[in-house]
Motif scaffolding. Structure first.
Motif, PDB file in Angstrom:
ATOM      1  N   UNK B 115     -11.577  15.148  -2.832  1.00 37.51           N
ATOM      2  CA  UNK B 115     -11.889  15.003  -1.699  1.00 37.51           C
ATOM      3  C   UNK B 115     -10.886  15.395  -0.647  1.00 37.51           C
ATOM      4  N   UNK B 116     -11.096  16.499   0.370  1.00 35.08           N
ATOM      5  CA  UNK B 116     -10.103  17.007   1.364  1.00 35.08           C
ATOM      6  C   UNK B 116     -10.693  16.368   2.620  1.00 35.08           C
ATOM      7  N   UNK B 117      -9.872  15.546   3.241  1.00 34.52           N
ATOM      8  CA  UNK B 117     -10.192  14.979   4.436  1.00 34.52           C
ATOM      9  C   UNK B 117      -9.275  15.173   5.577  1.00 34.52           C
ATOM     10  N   UNK B 118      -9.783  15.334   6.896  1.00 36.56           N
ATOM     11  CA  UNK B 118      -9.019  15.445   7.923  1.00 36.56           C
ATOM     12  C   UNK B 118      -8.195  14.208   8.111  1.00 36.56           C
ATOM     13  N   UNK B 119      -9.182  12.976   8.092  1.00 43.21           N
ATOM     14  CA  UNK B 119      -8.488  11.677   8.114  1.00 43.21           C
ATOM     15  C   UNK B 119      -8.219  10.972   7.009  1.00 43.21           C
ATOM     16  N   UNK B 120      -7.267  11.400   6.281  1.00 41.14           N
ATOM     17  CA  UNK B 120      -6.985  10.930   4.718  1.00 41.14           C
ATOM     18  C   UNK B 120      -6.847   9.505   4.630  1.00 41.14           C
ATOM     19  N   UNK B 121      -5.816   8.922   5.490  1.00 38.06           N
ATOM     20  CA  UNK B 121      -5.676   7.602   5.405  1.00 38.06           C
ATOM     21  C   UNK B 121      -6.962   6.525   5.568  1.00 38.06           C
ATOM     22  N   UNK B 122      -7.707   6.874   6.608  1.00 32.50           N
ATOM     23  CA  UNK B 122      -8.794   6.167   6.851  1.00 32.50           C
ATOM     24  C   UNK B 122      -9.882   6.109   5.504  1.00 32.50           C
ATOM     25  N   UNK B 123      -9.874   7.512   5.064  1.00 32.52           N
ATOM     26  CA  UNK B 123     -10.628   7.768   3.993  1.00 32.52           C
ATOM     27  C   UNK B 123     -10.343   6.886   2.876  1.00 32.52           C
ATOM     28  N   UNK B 124      -9.089   6.888   2.345  1.00 32.66           N
ATOM     29  CA  UNK B 124      -8.746   5.958   1.252  1.00 32.66           C
ATOM     30  C   UNK B 124      -9.089   4.475   1.395  1.00 32.66           C
ATOM     31  N   UNK B 125      -8.735   4.040   2.759  1.00 29.88           N
ATOM     32  CA  UNK B 125      -8.931   2.630   3.091  1.00 29.88           C
ATOM     33  C   UNK B 125     -10.438   2.142   3.011  1.00 29.88           C
ATOM     34  N   UNK B 126     -11.353   3.127   3.495  1.00 31.49           N
ATOM     35  CA  UNK B 126     -12.706   2.785   3.469  1.00 31.49           C
ATOM     36  C   UNK B 126     -13.206   2.939   2.134  1.00 31.49           C
ATOM     37  N   UNK B 127     -12.737   3.813   1.335  1.00 37.51           N
ATOM     38  CA  UNK B 127     -13.082   3.897  -0.250  1.00 37.51           C
ATOM     39  C   UNK B 127     -12.775   2.676  -0.968  1.00 37.51           C
ATOM     40  N   UNK B 128     -11.467   2.254  -0.657  1.00 38.87           N
ATOM     41  CA  UNK B 128     -11.018   1.186  -1.366  1.00 38.87           C
ATOM     42  C   UNK B 128     -11.785   0.026  -0.955  1.00 38.87           C
ATOM     43  N   UNK B 129     -12.205  -0.457   0.470  1.00 36.16           N
ATOM     44  CA  UNK B 129     -12.920  -1.482   0.782  1.00 36.16           C
ATOM     45  C   UNK B 129     -14.181  -1.530   0.245  1.00 36.16           C
ATOM     46  N   UNK B 130     -14.740  -0.345  -0.328  1.00 36.00           N
ATOM     47  CA  UNK B 130     -16.123  -0.422  -1.096  1.00 36.00           C
ATOM     48  C   UNK B 130     -16.000  -0.481  -2.651  1.00 36.00           C
ATOM     49  N   UNK B 131     -14.818  -0.691  -3.135  1.00 40.79           N
ATOM     50  CA  UNK B 131     -14.574  -0.842  -4.340  1.00 40.79           C
ATOM     51  C   UNK B 131     -14.737   0.604  -5.186  1.00 40.79           C
ATOM     52  N   UNK B 132     -14.373   1.551  -4.501  1.00 40.51           N
ATOM     53  CA  UNK B 132     -14.509   2.755  -5.091  1.00 40.51           C
ATOM     54  C   UNK B 132     -13.274   3.017  -5.929  1.00 40.51           C
ATOM     55  N   UNK B 133     -13.300   3.473  -7.050  1.00 35.06           N
ATOM     56  CA  UNK B 133     -11.697   3.766  -7.935  1.00 35.06           C
ATOM     57  C   UNK B 133     -11.080   5.044  -7.262  1.00 35.06           C
ATOM     58  N   UNK B 134     -10.197   4.709  -6.438  1.00 37.12           N
ATOM     59  CA  UNK B 134      -9.421   5.945  -6.038  1.00 37.12           C
ATOM     60  C   UNK B 134      -8.205   5.905  -6.998  1.00 37.12           C
ATOM     61  N   UNK B 135      -8.007   7.368  -7.586  1.00 34.00           N
ATOM     62  CA  UNK B 135      -7.080   7.304  -8.483  1.00 34.00           C
ATOM     63  C   UNK B 135      -5.553   7.792  -7.861  1.00 34.00           C
ATOM     64  N   UNK B 136      -4.437   7.216  -8.388  1.00 32.77           N
ATOM     65  CA  UNK B 136      -3.070   7.604  -7.766  1.00 32.77           C
ATOM     66  C   UNK B 136      -2.779   8.895  -8.397  1.00 32.77           C
ATOM     67  N   UNK B 137      -1.941   9.576  -7.207  1.00 30.30           N
ATOM     68  CA  UNK B 137      -1.485  11.019  -7.544  1.00 30.30           C
ATOM     69  C   UNK B 137      -0.831  11.173  -9.238  1.00 30.30           C
ATOM     70  N   UNK B 138       0.072  10.052  -9.351  1.00 34.30           N
ATOM     71  CA  UNK B 138       0.854  10.058 -10.570  1.00 34.30           C
ATOM     72  C   UNK B 138      -0.031  10.080 -11.879  1.00 34.30           C
ATOM     73  N   UNK B 139      -1.272   9.432 -11.620  1.00 30.55           N
ATOM     74  CA  UNK B 139      -2.027   9.267 -12.688  1.00 30.55           C
ATOM     75  C   UNK B 139      -2.772  10.510 -13.051  1.00 30.55           C
ATOM     76  N   UNK B 140      -3.455  11.331 -11.778  1.00 29.24           N
ATOM     77  CA  UNK B 140      -4.037  12.369 -11.971  1.00 29.24           C
ATOM     78  C   UNK B 140      -3.082  13.229 -12.381  1.00 29.24           C
ATOM     79  N   UNK B 141      -1.883  13.637 -12.220  1.00 29.26           N
ATOM     80  CA  UNK B 141      -1.050  14.607 -12.633  1.00 29.26           C
ATOM     81  C   UNK B 141      -1.066  14.601 -14.070  1.00 29.26           C
ATOM     82  N   UNK B 142      -1.016  13.277 -14.595  1.00 26.52           N
ATOM     83  CA  UNK B 142      -0.851  13.021 -16.069  1.00 26.52           C
ATOM     84  C   UNK B 142      -2.049  13.130 -17.004  1.00 26.52           C
ATOM     85  N   UNK B 143      -3.286  12.944 -16.208  1.00 29.78           N
ATOM     86  CA  UNK B 143      -4.413  13.119 -16.927  1.00 29.78           C
ATOM     87  C   UNK B 143      -4.584  14.234 -18.028  1.00 29.78           C
TER      88      UNK B 143
END
Ligand SMILES: [Zn+2]
Lengths: 433, 143
Positions: B115-143
């Motif tokens: 996802x590309x958001x204008x308000x990135x930090x807020x998006x990450x916070x909201x997703x995590x609060x709702x128990x969505x699995x947000x994947x860390x960058x380092x993990x994605x690069x290694x997938x």
């Protein structure tokens, strides 16, 4: 510094008296020695002694580039070849080249005027001049060269091309003045950046740029990138070469024409009518000291304006505004007169746009179309389609508002528009008229 | 929790995307995810790669315009309504998605949404609060 304080700051009455005397002598001489001028004067029903004031100059017919071509190669020379010590020629890209000659005294005059020009642009005898104008038939390189020597500065005759070596020379020799075309200067800046060389670490103080039209925005870009003061120089081989007019670095507001050697006029390019100071039109020059190749009312096709407003530098010579275009570069698009320089100004108003653009004119279904290609550099690029489309729209809208012509703006990849070592190709006209 | 994405300006002419993938392949850069947004005359190629820095250097050397932005990677379970639930969360939080694309996690049937958001930090916070699995960058690069 003013190189020749007596002549460059002479009160205008004195200057005009000198002009008239020199003009009369030049007319007598060309009438006696150049069959072309003798015939032209006779057809117009005048003889040199009819010219009793500077205003009478208007009675004399114009000389055009075509006249010079018709007398190729040496037909316009006013002295025997024995007295000619140098020959230059303009490029023949748009027809037969025009050939010009100089006597030893002409070369000395030219060197003095170039010394005046370099001094007006900030150079002194203590400076090192990096001269990236091409050496050869083109007058740029040798013009600056002789002027620098006359001034007593140190000249590096590097000429054009071999850009990487130029950057190394700049680093190692520490030149303080740069002379080059503005487009090559931007190319130098790009290559320096690629090589990891910062102009911050170089010793340049002033730059003297010319030989092609450029804009105020390009000046700012050059001044910012090179951390120098940039001035505009004007000249053309038919009139002499560089050093016909120069901007003083104190005012940077128009170029002083060396009126003790040249008489400038502004005319309406359509009717040939002489226009008063302050009006925009085609520049016309008469040389009044040249021996081998005098020109009488030569139509330059360059568009400018003249002003006699006093200048803070103390020079009394008339100022011409920077050349804003050429009468023959003028594009007529759906009946609207468009100068490429106007489009450049529009583009440079937009922060993210770099001065790498090209205009393509076409004719589809009997309608002229104008496309403006703009390179997408890093500052302009966005990962969002909408932002790029908005930018395209904004450029189109600005062009429409300011020039009154519709243009299709197309973003292109960097370095796809040809970079020239000398003059930039800005316009491709595909119309078969 | 952010993932770095590189984006590339391309004119719409044939062979340009292949040119970019060739440059990256020759430099040994692996592409994790790729999406293209195009108009009639230009396109924007967006890439998640395993070595952003190397990719940027080799592309710039070939006169390619490269931009860098941060995006959010989210794991979406392979079951009905998986994506819908996430979109609902974003909508409720008034978070505008500039664009999104997906790829399938290797050796699984689960999808990863970018996802590309204008308000990135807020998006990450909201997703995590709702128990969505947000994947860390380092993990994605290694997938
Ligand atoms: Zn001045």
């Amino acid at each position: 510094m003013i190189f020749n304080i007596d002549y460059e700051t002479m009160p205008r009455e004195g200057l005009e008296a000198i002009q008239l005397r020199r003009l009369q002598a030049t007319l007598e001489r060309v009438y006696a020695t150049v069959p072309f001028y003798q015939k032209k004067f006779e057809e117009a029903g005048i003889i040199p002694s009819d010219i009793e004031s500077l205003q009478d100059l208007h009675k004399i017919p114009f000389t055009t580039k075509q006249d010079l071509r018709d007398n190729y190669p040496f037909g316009m020379f006013a002295v025997p070849m024995d007295n000619v010590v140098r020959i230059h020629a303009s490029s023949g890209t748009t027809g037969q080249p025009t050939v010009v000659g100089y006597t030893a005294r002409d070369i000395d005059t030219w060197a003095r005027l170039m010394a005046r020009s370099l001094a007006a642009g900030g150079a002194t005898s203590g400076d090192i001049i990096h001269n990236a104008y091409g050496y050869g038939l083109f007058t740029g390189g040798l013009g600056v060269h002789y002027g620098a020597e006359k001034l007593g500065a140190s000249i590096i005759p590097v000429s054009g091309g071999n850009t990487k070596r130029q950057i190394i020379i700049m680093k190692d020799f520490g030149p303080t003045i740069l002379t080059a075309t503005p487009s090559y200067t931007l190319h130098l800046a790009e290559v320096a950046e690629e090589m990891g060389v910062s102009f911050r670490d170089l010793k340049f103080k002033f730059g003297i740029f010319g030989a092609e039209p450029w804009s105020e925005n390009m000046r700012q870009e050059i001044e910012n990138k090179l951390r120098i003061i940039a001035v505009d120089i004007y000249g053309l081989s038919e009139v002499m070469g560089p050093g016909v007019a120069i901007e003083c670095h104190e005012a940077k507001a128009g170029l002083h024409v060396f009126e003790d050697h040249f008489i400038p006029e502004i005319i309406d390019p359509e009717t040939g009518e002489v226009l008063p100071y302050g009006e925009n039109g085609e520049l016309v020059f008469t040389s009044i000291t040249k021996e081998a190749f005098p020109v009488i009312r030569y139509r330059t096709r360059d568009i400018s304006t003249l002003s006699t407003e006093p200048c803070i530098c103390g020079r009394t010579h008339v100022r011409m505004t920077r050349v804003s275009g050429r009468t023959d570069d003028m594009l007529i698009i759906r009946g609207v007169n468009v100068f490429p320089s106007q489009i450049e100004s529009v583009l440079m108003q937009i922060d993210e746009v770099e001065p790498h653009y090209q205009l393509i004119v076409d004719r589809k279904d009997n309608l002229d179309t104008l496309s403006v290609l703009v390179e997408v550099g890093e500052r302009l690029f966005s990962d969002e389609v909408k932002k790029l489309q908005d930018l395209e729209k904004r450029i189109s809208k600005d062009i429409k508002e300011i020039l009154g012509v519709s243009a299709a703006v197309k973003l292109v990849e960097p370095k796809t528009i040809a970079r020239s070592q000398g003059k930039a190709v800005r316009v491709i006209d595909n119309r078969k008229l | 929790m952010k993932v770095e994405q590189i984006s590339i300006f391309l004119e719409n002419k044939s062979g340009r995307i292949a040119e970019v993938t060739r440059i990256l392949a020759e430099a040994g850069v692996n592409i994790r995810a790729l999406s293209i947004a195009d108009t009639s005359d230009f396109g924007i190629l967006r890439l998640i790669v395993d070595d952003n820095q190397k990719a940027e250097v080799v592309l710039k050397k070939q006169n390619v315009t490269v931009g860098k932005t941060f995006v959010v990677a989210v794991e979406v379970e392979d079951k009905p309504g998986g994506l819908h639930r996430i979109m609902g969360i974003l909508f409720k939080a008034d978070l505008n998605v500039e664009y999104m694309y997906s790829f399938v996690k290797p050796n699984t049937t689960d999808a990863v949404m970018i996802f590309r958001f204008e308000q990135l930090d807020k998006a990450v916070k909201v997703l995590k609060e709702n128990s969505v699995n947000v994947i860390d960058g380092d993990q994605v690069y290694k997938l």
